[in-house]
Write an enzyme that holds these catalytic residues in place. Structure first.
Site, PDB file in Angstrom:
ATOM      1  N   CYS A  68      -4.412  -1.107  -1.761  1.00  0.00           N
ATOM      2  CA  CYS A  68      -4.291   0.641  -2.535  1.00  0.00           C
ATOM      3  C   CYS A  68      -5.505   0.805  -3.156  1.00  0.00           C
ATOM      4  CB  CYS A  68      -3.169   1.115  -2.399  1.00  0.00           C
ATOM      5  SG  CYS A  68      -3.683   2.530  -2.736  1.00  0.00           S
TER       6      CYS A  68
ATOM      7  N   CYS B  77     -10.678   3.190  -0.828  1.00  0.00           N
ATOM      8  CA  CYS B  77      -9.440   3.486   0.067  1.00  0.00           C
ATOM      9  C   CYS B  77     -10.206   2.529   1.166  1.00  0.00           C
ATOM     10  CB  CYS B  77      -9.976   4.581   0.621  1.00  0.00           C
ATOM     11  SG  CYS B  77      -8.125   5.299   1.163  1.00  0.00           S
TER      12      CYS B  77
ATOM     13  N   GLU C  94      -5.774   9.082   9.301  1.00  0.00           N
ATOM     14  CA  GLU C  94      -4.926   9.023  10.305  1.00  0.00           C
ATOM     15  C   GLU C  94      -3.948   9.679  11.371  1.00  0.00           C
ATOM     16  OE1 GLU C  94      -0.784   9.211   7.310  1.00  0.00           O
ATOM     17  OE2 GLU C  94      -2.516   7.686   5.843  1.00  0.00           O
TER      18      GLU C  94
ATOM     19  N   ASP D  92       1.003  -0.941  -0.174  1.00  0.00           N
ATOM     20  CA  ASP D  92      -0.051   0.503   0.116  1.00  0.00           C
ATOM     21  C   ASP D  92       1.077   0.564   0.067  1.00  0.00           C
ATOM     22  OD1 ASP D  92      -2.527   1.949   0.735  1.00  0.00           O
ATOM     23  OD2 ASP D  92      -1.713   1.713   2.604  1.00  0.00           O
ATOM     24  N   SER D  93       0.514   2.870   0.039  1.00  0.00           N
ATOM     25  CA  SER D  93       1.135   3.480  -0.265  1.00  0.00           C
ATOM     26  C   SER D  93       1.721   4.153   1.674  1.00  0.00           C
ATOM     27  CB  SER D  93       0.673   4.620  -0.457  1.00  0.00           C
ATOM     28  OG  SER D  93      -0.644   4.825   0.470  1.00  0.00           O
TER      29      SER D  93
ATOM     30  N   HIS E  10      -8.431   2.900   3.462  1.00  0.00           N
ATOM     31  CA  HIS E  10      -8.090   4.260   5.263  1.00  0.00           C
ATOM     32  C   HIS E  10      -9.718   4.072   5.493  1.00  0.00           C
ATOM     33  CE1 HIS E  10      -4.517   5.619   4.325  1.00  0.00           C
ATOM     34  NE2 HIS E  10      -4.565   5.990   5.433  1.00  0.00           N
TER      35      HIS E  10
HETATM   36  N1  DGL Z   1      -4.395   3.562   1.517  1.00  0.00           N
HETATM   37  C1  DGL Z   1      -4.667   4.360  -0.530  1.00  0.00           C
HETATM   38  C2  DGL Z   1      -6.006   4.059  -1.040  1.00  0.00           C
HETATM   39  O1  DGL Z   1      -6.679   2.770  -0.606  1.00  0.00           O
HETATM   40  C3  DGL Z   1      -4.844   6.112   0.062  1.00  0.00           C
HETATM   41  C4  DGL Z   1      -4.156   6.413   0.596  1.00  0.00           C
HETATM   42  C5  DGL Z   1      -3.089   7.844   0.056  1.00  0.00           C
HETATM   43  O2  DGL Z   1      -3.320   8.143  -0.253  1.00  0.00           O
HETATM   44  O3  DGL Z   1      -2.109   7.347   0.023  1.00  0.00           O
HETATM   45  O4  DGL Z   1      -6.108   4.521  -2.019  1.00  0.00           O
END
Ligand code: DGL
Length: 266
Positions: free
Chosen positions: A73, A185, A153, A10-11, A187
């Site tokens: 991600c 997403c 976050e 993931d990022s 998150h």
């Molecule tokens: N976890 C990333 C996603 O699912 C979003 C967070 C980021 O922008 O890095 O797109």
């Protein structure tokens, strides 16, 4: 091969919600997690940059002998899945979008589906094109909600500020009249309850983590790739270590984890 780890990336730490769901579903599996904290937020990056980062990370996971790769991600899944699938020929590659599309397509005919996610995910138009390929009559309306990931976050969850930001986004006219909302997403599972409360149970809010974990478990079983021993290891790597990430990682994975820094991009 069965004993080899599942590679997840993931990022940063958002993909730990997927790693957590996988750990719950498949407790015997070893996991190698890579969070590209040096380059986050992926949601603000170009498709080309995301493809380049993803290719480098996939190479790292292959070097670690992963038996499959999970792009945990949505932003990277939107634009880099096809290229990673082409580059990584010998092992399965999973994204966090297709299992959700499958689920929505089975439960929707001429319904209106809302999608919220990062700018990168929404501007890729991937949800609309994939849903309409299966359900041409579905109306798909997508809204970028870039404040949500940093808000989560920073643990602004369950209070006045998050309530206001969420309400501000969800009251956008693009989302009026939807029957289902996809949380696109990794998150967003952490604010699933707040989003569900906003809609007071009137629409179905789709949290992808369990859907994705279920899909991966079925695929690994079908491919005879599940670990049959109880010996497993879990390693969590990031491209830029800070104590703050390690603290947040605990919050996303729901247990203490140690982050190790590895510099892939020098
Ligand atoms: N976890 C990333 C996603 O699912 C979003 C967070 C980021 O922008 O890095 O797109």
């Amino acid at each position: 091969m069965k004993k080899f780890p599942i590679g997840i990336f993931d990022s940063g730490i958002g993909g730990l919600t997927v790693a957590h769901a996988l750990k719950e579903k498949l407790p015997n599996e070893s996991i190698i997690y890579f969070g590209d904290t040096e380059h986050l937020p992926y949601g603000e990056k170009s498709a080309e940059a995301l493809r380049n980062y993803s290719k480098r990370i996939a190479k790292f996971l292959l070097e670690k002998n992963c038996k499959c790769i999970v792009i945990a991600c949505n932003s990277a899944s939107s634009v880099a899945f096809e290229i990673i699938k082409k580059t990584v020929k010998n092992i399965p590659v999973f994204n966090v979008i297709d299992p959700v599309i499958e689920k929505v397509a089975n439960s929707c005919n001429a319904c209106k589906v809302g999608v919220i996610g990062t700018k990168a995910t929404i501007s890729s138009n991937i949800y609309k094109s994939k849903i309409n390929a299966k359900c041409p009559k579905a109306i798909v309306s997508a809204l970028a909600t870039p404040l949500l990931a940093p808000m989560i976050e920073e643990k602004f969850i369950g209070g006045d500020i998050s309530k206001k930001i969420i309400a501000n986004y969800l009251s956008n006219k693009k989302l009026h009249g939807i029957d289902q909302l996809i949380l696109a997403c990794t998150h967003y599972p952490l604010i699933y309850k707040e989003i569900r409360d906003y809609y007071k149970g009137e629409i179905s809010v789709i949290n992808s983590t369990n859907i994705v974990a279920e899909h991966i478990a079925t695929e690994l079983k079908d491919k005879n790739l599940l670990n049959e021993t109880q010996k497993r290891e879990r390693h969590f790597y990031v491209s830029n270590y800070t104590k703050a990430f390690e603290k947040s990682a605990k919050f996303f994975f729901q247990e203490d984890i140690k982050l190790e820094e590895v510099n892939l991009f020098v």
